[in-house]
Design a protein around this motif. Structure first.
Motif, PDB file in Angstrom:
ATOM      1  N   ALA A 127      57.701  18.725 -46.458  1.00 31.11           N
ATOM      2  CA  ALA A 127      57.675  18.831 -44.596  1.00 31.11           C
ATOM      3  C   ALA A 127      56.928  18.061 -43.721  1.00 31.11           C
ATOM      4  O   ALA A 127      56.970  18.270 -42.148  1.00 31.11           O
ATOM      5  CB  ALA A 127      56.889  20.821 -44.372  1.00 31.11           C
ATOM      6  N   VAL A 128      55.397  17.373 -44.304  1.00 31.46           N
ATOM      7  CA  VAL A 128      54.845  16.643 -43.371  1.00 31.46           C
ATOM      8  C   VAL A 128      55.290  15.118 -43.799  1.00 31.46           C
ATOM      9  O   VAL A 128      54.319  14.255 -43.182  1.00 31.46           O
ATOM     10  CB  VAL A 128      53.486  16.719 -43.711  1.00 31.46           C
ATOM     11  CG1 VAL A 128      53.216  18.069 -43.410  1.00 31.46           C
ATOM     12  CG2 VAL A 128      52.916  16.623 -44.751  1.00 31.46           C
ATOM     13  N   GLY A 129      56.417  15.361 -44.417  1.00 30.15           N
ATOM     14  CA  GLY A 129      56.650  13.281 -44.768  1.00 30.15           C
ATOM     15  C   GLY A 129      55.639  12.742 -44.998  1.00 30.15           C
ATOM     16  O   GLY A 129      55.271  11.506 -45.507  1.00 30.15           O
ATOM     17  N   GLY A 130      55.191  13.550 -46.459  1.00 23.61           N
ATOM     18  CA  GLY A 130      53.998  12.805 -47.532  1.00 23.61           C
ATOM     19  C   GLY A 130      54.812  13.080 -48.516  1.00 23.61           C
ATOM     20  O   GLY A 130      55.710  13.273 -49.440  1.00 23.61           O
ATOM     21  N   GLU A 131      54.097  12.535 -49.477  1.00 23.63           N
ATOM     22  CA  GLU A 131      54.212  12.977 -51.066  1.00 23.63           C
ATOM     23  C   GLU A 131      53.314  13.261 -51.858  1.00 23.63           C
ATOM     24  O   GLU A 131      51.981  13.841 -51.708  1.00 23.63           O
ATOM     25  CB  GLU A 131      54.597  11.733 -51.484  1.00 23.63           C
ATOM     26  CG  GLU A 131      52.688  10.565 -51.286  1.00 23.63           C
ATOM     27  CD  GLU A 131      53.245   9.940 -51.958  1.00 23.63           C
ATOM     28  OE1 GLU A 131      53.149   9.181 -53.057  1.00 23.63           O
ATOM     29  OE2 GLU A 131      51.931   8.732 -51.519  1.00 23.63           O
ATOM     30  N   VAL A 132      53.583  13.807 -52.694  1.00 18.06           N
ATOM     31  CA  VAL A 132      52.896  15.367 -53.423  1.00 18.06           C
ATOM     32  C   VAL A 132      52.470  14.207 -54.708  1.00 18.06           C
ATOM     33  O   VAL A 132      52.734  12.719 -55.369  1.00 18.06           O
ATOM     34  CB  VAL A 132      53.894  16.042 -54.723  1.00 18.06           C
ATOM     35  CG1 VAL A 132      52.907  16.627 -55.821  1.00 18.06           C
ATOM     36  CG2 VAL A 132      54.342  17.070 -53.621  1.00 18.06           C
ATOM     37  N   LYS A 133      50.969  14.002 -54.356  1.00 17.89           N
ATOM     38  CA  LYS A 133      49.633  12.732 -55.404  1.00 17.89           C
ATOM     39  C   LYS A 133      48.966  13.997 -56.398  1.00 17.89           C
ATOM     40  O   LYS A 133      49.879  14.545 -56.486  1.00 17.89           O
ATOM     41  CB  LYS A 133      48.865  12.367 -54.768  1.00 17.89           C
ATOM     42  CG  LYS A 133      49.527  11.775 -53.340  1.00 17.89           C
ATOM     43  CD  LYS A 133      48.070  10.960 -52.393  1.00 17.89           C
ATOM     44  CE  LYS A 133      48.477   9.904 -51.613  1.00 17.89           C
ATOM     45  NZ  LYS A 133      47.661   9.963 -50.020  1.00 17.89           N
ATOM     46  N   HIS A 134      48.687  12.295 -57.191  1.00 19.24           N
ATOM     47  CA  HIS A 134      47.925  14.179 -58.984  1.00 19.24           C
ATOM     48  C   HIS A 134      46.939  12.512 -59.491  1.00 19.24           C
ATOM     49  O   HIS A 134      46.560  11.814 -59.149  1.00 19.24           O
ATOM     50  CB  HIS A 134      49.545  13.518 -59.928  1.00 19.24           C
ATOM     51  CG  HIS A 134      50.786  13.740 -59.690  1.00 19.24           C
ATOM     52  ND1 HIS A 134      51.265  14.928 -59.574  1.00 19.24           N
ATOM     53  CD2 HIS A 134      51.933  12.732 -59.206  1.00 19.24           C
ATOM     54  CE1 HIS A 134      52.268  14.833 -59.204  1.00 19.24           C
ATOM     55  NE2 HIS A 134      52.703  13.264 -59.006  1.00 19.24           N
ATOM     56  N   VAL A 142      45.300  18.253 -60.546  1.00 17.18           N
ATOM     57  CA  VAL A 142      45.767  18.619 -59.812  1.00 17.18           C
ATOM     58  C   VAL A 142      46.551  17.996 -58.705  1.00 17.18           C
ATOM     59  O   VAL A 142      46.812  16.436 -59.417  1.00 17.18           O
ATOM     60  CB  VAL A 142      44.697  19.363 -58.339  1.00 17.18           C
ATOM     61  CG1 VAL A 142      43.617  20.197 -59.067  1.00 17.18           C
ATOM     62  CG2 VAL A 142      44.640  17.840 -58.795  1.00 17.18           C
ATOM     63  N   ASN A 143      47.604  18.784 -58.661  1.00 18.44           N
ATOM     64  CA  ASN A 143      48.887  17.823 -57.600  1.00 18.44           C
ATOM     65  C   ASN A 143      48.426  18.226 -56.038  1.00 18.44           C
ATOM     66  O   ASN A 143      47.870  19.625 -56.131  1.00 18.44           O
ATOM     67  CB  ASN A 143      49.889  18.776 -57.284  1.00 18.44           C
ATOM     68  CG  ASN A 143      50.412  18.544 -59.098  1.00 18.44           C
ATOM     69  OD1 ASN A 143      50.199  17.397 -59.903  1.00 18.44           O
ATOM     70  ND2 ASN A 143      51.826  19.159 -59.377  1.00 18.44           N
ATOM     71  N   TYR A 144      48.728  17.241 -55.121  1.00 16.84           N
ATOM     72  CA  TYR A 144      47.911  17.614 -54.702  1.00 16.84           C
ATOM     73  C   TYR A 144      48.816  17.057 -52.846  1.00 16.84           C
ATOM     74  O   TYR A 144      49.407  15.712 -53.079  1.00 16.84           O
ATOM     75  CB  TYR A 144      46.362  17.223 -53.514  1.00 16.84           C
ATOM     76  CG  TYR A 144      45.866  16.184 -53.973  1.00 16.84           C
ATOM     77  CD1 TYR A 144      45.805  15.438 -52.472  1.00 16.84           C
ATOM     78  CD2 TYR A 144      45.770  15.376 -54.893  1.00 16.84           C
ATOM     79  CE1 TYR A 144      45.111  13.757 -52.840  1.00 16.84           C
ATOM     80  CE2 TYR A 144      45.411  14.192 -55.430  1.00 16.84           C
ATOM     81  CZ  TYR A 144      45.410  13.336 -53.808  1.00 16.84           C
ATOM     82  OH  TYR A 144      45.330  11.480 -54.213  1.00 16.84           O
ATOM     83  N   VAL A 145      48.725  17.377 -51.505  1.00 18.33           N
ATOM     84  CA  VAL A 145      49.381  16.657 -50.711  1.00 18.33           C
ATOM     85  C   VAL A 145      48.386  17.038 -49.448  1.00 18.33           C
ATOM     86  O   VAL A 145      47.841  17.485 -49.153  1.00 18.33           O
ATOM     87  CB  VAL A 145      50.960  18.036 -49.572  1.00 18.33           C
ATOM     88  CG1 VAL A 145      51.375  17.394 -48.290  1.00 18.33           C
ATOM     89  CG2 VAL A 145      51.539  17.780 -51.063  1.00 18.33           C
ATOM     90  N   GLU A 146      48.428  15.386 -49.274  1.00 23.95           N
ATOM     91  CA  GLU A 146      46.769  14.905 -47.576  1.00 23.95           C
ATOM     92  C   GLU A 146      47.423  14.489 -47.091  1.00 23.95           C
ATOM     93  O   GLU A 146      48.718  14.224 -46.122  1.00 23.95           O
ATOM     94  CB  GLU A 146      46.135  14.001 -48.500  1.00 23.95           C
ATOM     95  CG  GLU A 146      46.284  13.097 -48.518  1.00 23.95           C
ATOM     96  CD  GLU A 146      44.887  11.852 -49.164  1.00 23.95           C
ATOM     97  OE1 GLU A 146      44.257  11.939 -48.430  1.00 23.95           O
ATOM     98  OE2 GLU A 146      45.769  11.139 -49.439  1.00 23.95           O
TER      99      GLU A 146
END
Length: 628
Positions: A418-425, A233-237
């Motif tokens: 939008a939340v200043g994060g990154e897409v993690k894998h 999965v790709n996810y943003v936390e």
């Protein structure tokens, strides 16, 4: 008495009553608490319904019990809908069994009289004080558990009626002393052995496995190479603790907060009272006259502690001259509390009436309120302010996370921005090999949901805890199936090599065994005297084999046994009689046997009742139950 009752209501007394109620549930079910319903039942047993509400309440109780028993392991198990369906099915089966036992007891005409119920309540230790029934304690504990006396008596009656049938069946079992002694002697015996281990590892060097052998193994053992459903999965936390790292709080901010909330850093005044208690009993006027007479003695100069020891009916504190404990305002009974905080040190109150009786209160000592200095709490305040600001930002960004992931359902790129994060894998994982950072039942459920896997959409925002959330989408999905030969070839080669090495180790072990029997062996054996069947130091396969071998007759018994990575030769020299078997051990084993036989009887009883019953299960239970 006050202190004893307050503590007791949270201690073994309340717990014992809780056990009593739980036992009633275990035998009685919960139909009497829920009343009738026109809804479709979960099951019908010989014309009597088990409602869905009963099933749901019993299921939730079972979930709570498993949660307490298994802890974090239950969180992992509960992520699997199949596991929860099994639990729900077991709960329904138990309710059906309880209903069958109810009906059997009624059919046999088993009843319990009012007098029997009354006697059971009067003799219940949880309702007693100093070995005698205490009505105040009885009423107080029923209130705490949410029972009305009539409802509790009915529960007791149902439980006792049921137990007549169960004890009539289970209570007839017995175990002979000789039977228990024989088992104790078998369990307690020890054996003197010698053994040698033939390791398979050295044989691997000469073993070659061809591609043809590996392919043949693969073709004939494909059931061993099933791949579970796997995804990456790709996810943003979004994590409040990460946001807190960027929050800056100055000393001035902390000082301002301290000044504004100074009351939070003050300890409350505490008071140490002693009291003399006279309970109302059957004659409240007589009790008041007695406490007033004690007050006169105090006014005439009598010693408070001595009178408390002599006349107070709170026997717990009377031994200490009526002394209780340190209390803050609002802890004690309101009337007691008010009088205590109006006294000056050394003063004795007028007669005070509380729900427990009449009191005379003496104030022994006072601990005044104190204020903690700012320097001692500055860092704590700074951390709290950082967390507060981070939490506020977290909830704002969580809303943004939800909105953006919903508005852009086929990508997480805009969501991360939008939340200043990154897409993690993540790498590929199954339900049982979830990466640690996503190992949460709700995350697992979302990752394998139809919304993510079938529709290819972003998941909803999933809360890992109160300040940590994720949104995820599928990156790669592999359905369950058989792994290809190329994927498992190296494992197969290693497995075949191990098997062939084990075969060579077995042949060598049997060669050693034959030479030992012929008394021509030079193999080095390790001795182990007085080996017990539950020994944990030695390889379990060797221990099991040692206790399967026949007792030696003139010459040692010799055998071999397979190990995970080789074989072992086992030589049994002697069987030693059990030691330390006394009447207590035998009596304990007898009871274990009786319990075992009784459980078997109960299982057989329920099976018999089911075989002769008409049981119908609902065909339209909620989908999540999995019941038919």
């Amino acid at each position: 008495m006050l202190e004893k009752i307050r503590d007791g209501s949270q201690s073994w007394v309340a717990k014992s009553i809780l056990v009593l109620v739980i036992l009633s549930f275990a035998f009685a079910g919960i139909s009497s608490y829920l009343g009738s319903s026109t809804a479709v039942p979960a099951a019908t047993v010989n014309g009597e319904d088990i409602s869905k509400a009963e099933l749901e309440q019993a299921y939730q109780s079972e979930r709570n019990r498993l949660q307490q028993q298994l802890g974090e392991m239950f969180d992992t198990l509960s992520a699997n809908d199949g596991y929860l369906q099994t639990v729900r099915q077991q709960v329904l089966d138990r309710l059906v069994a309880q209903k069958l036992v109810d009906q059997a007891a009624k059919k046999l005409g088993l009843t319990v009289s009012d007098e029997q119920v009354k006697k059971a309540i009067f003799t219940e230790p949880a309702f007693q004080t100093d070995g005698k029934f205490d009505n105040d304690r009885y009423q107080a504990l029923l209130r705490q558990l949410g029972y009305q006396p009539v409802a509790f008596r009915n529960t007791m009656r149902n439980d006792m009626t049921r137990r007549q049938l169960i004890e009539g069946t289970l209570g007839s079992e017995f175990a002979l002393k000789g039977e228990a002694k024989q088992i104790a002697e078998l369990q307690g015996q020890s054996r003197d052995i010698k053994y040698a281990i033939v390791n398979a590892e050295p044989f691997k060097a000469d073993i070659k496995v061809s591609d043809e052998q590996a392919k043949e193994y693969y073709d004939t053992h494909q059931d061993q190479f099933i791949r579970p459903e796997m995804i990456s999965v790709n996810y943003v936390e979004l994590n409040s603790s990460d946001l807190a790292k960027n929050v800056h709080v100055t000393d001035a901010d902390a000082q301002a907060y301290y000044d504004e909330h100074k009351a939070e850093y003050q300890s409350q005044e505490k008071r140490l009272p002693a009291h003399i208690l006279v309970q109302f009993g059957d004659d409240k006027a007589k009790a008041k006259a007695k406490i007033e007479e004690i007050k006169k003695e105090l006014d005439n100069g009598a010693d408070f502690a001595k009178l408390a020891e002599k006349d107070s009916e709170d026997t717990f504190s009377a031994k200490e001259g009526g002394k209780l404990d340190w209390y803050e305002h609002g802890v004690m009974d309101p009337a007691f509390d008010k009088a205590m905080f109006e006294l000056k040190k050394g003063q004795v109150s007028d007669v005070v009436e509380s729900e427990f009786g009449f009191h005379l209160i003496k104030l022994l000592d006072v601990q005044p309120s104190t204020t903690i200095e700012f320097a001692k709490v500055k860092q704590e305040i700074i951390q709290d302010l950082k967390k507060k600001q981070a939490d506020e930002e977290y909830y704002e960004q969580k809303e943004q996370l939800a909105n953006t992931s919903y508005e852009q359902p086929d990508s997480l790129t805009d969501t991360a921005k939008a939340v200043g994060g990154e897409v993690k894998h993540t790498a590929l994982f199954s339900r049982n090999t979830v990466p640690a950072e996503l190992s949460n039942p709700e995350v697992i459920k979302a990752a394998f949901s139809d919304q993510v896997l079938q529709d290819g959409m972003n998941s909803e925002v999933v809360d890992i805890d109160d300040s940590h959330s994720v949104v995820l989408r599928v990156n790669e999905h592999k359905v369950a199936g058989t792994k290809t030969f190329d994927e498992v070839k190296s494992d197969i080669v290693a497995r075949i090599a191990q098997e062939k090495a084990n075969e060579k180790a077995e042949a060598k072990a049997k060669e050693f065994a034959a030479s030992i029997k012929a008394d021509k062996s030079e193999v080095e054996l390790t001795a182990k005297s007085k080996l017990h069947r539950f020994d944990r130091e030695l390889n379990s396969a060797i221990v099991t084999k040692a206790f399967q071998m026949p007792a030696p007759k003139g010459v040692p018994s010799v055998d071999t046994v397979g190990l995970a990575d080789g074989f072992a030769v086992v030589v049994l020299d002697k069987v030693n009689a059990a030691e330390g078997i006394d009447d207590n051990v035998i009596a304990s084993l007898q009871q274990q046997l009786v319990n075992q036989y009784s459980n078997q009887d109960y299982t057989s009883l329920v099976a018999y009742l089911k075989a002769h019953a008409e049981i119908k299960y609902s065909t339209d239970l909620d989908e999540e139950t999995g019941l038919q």
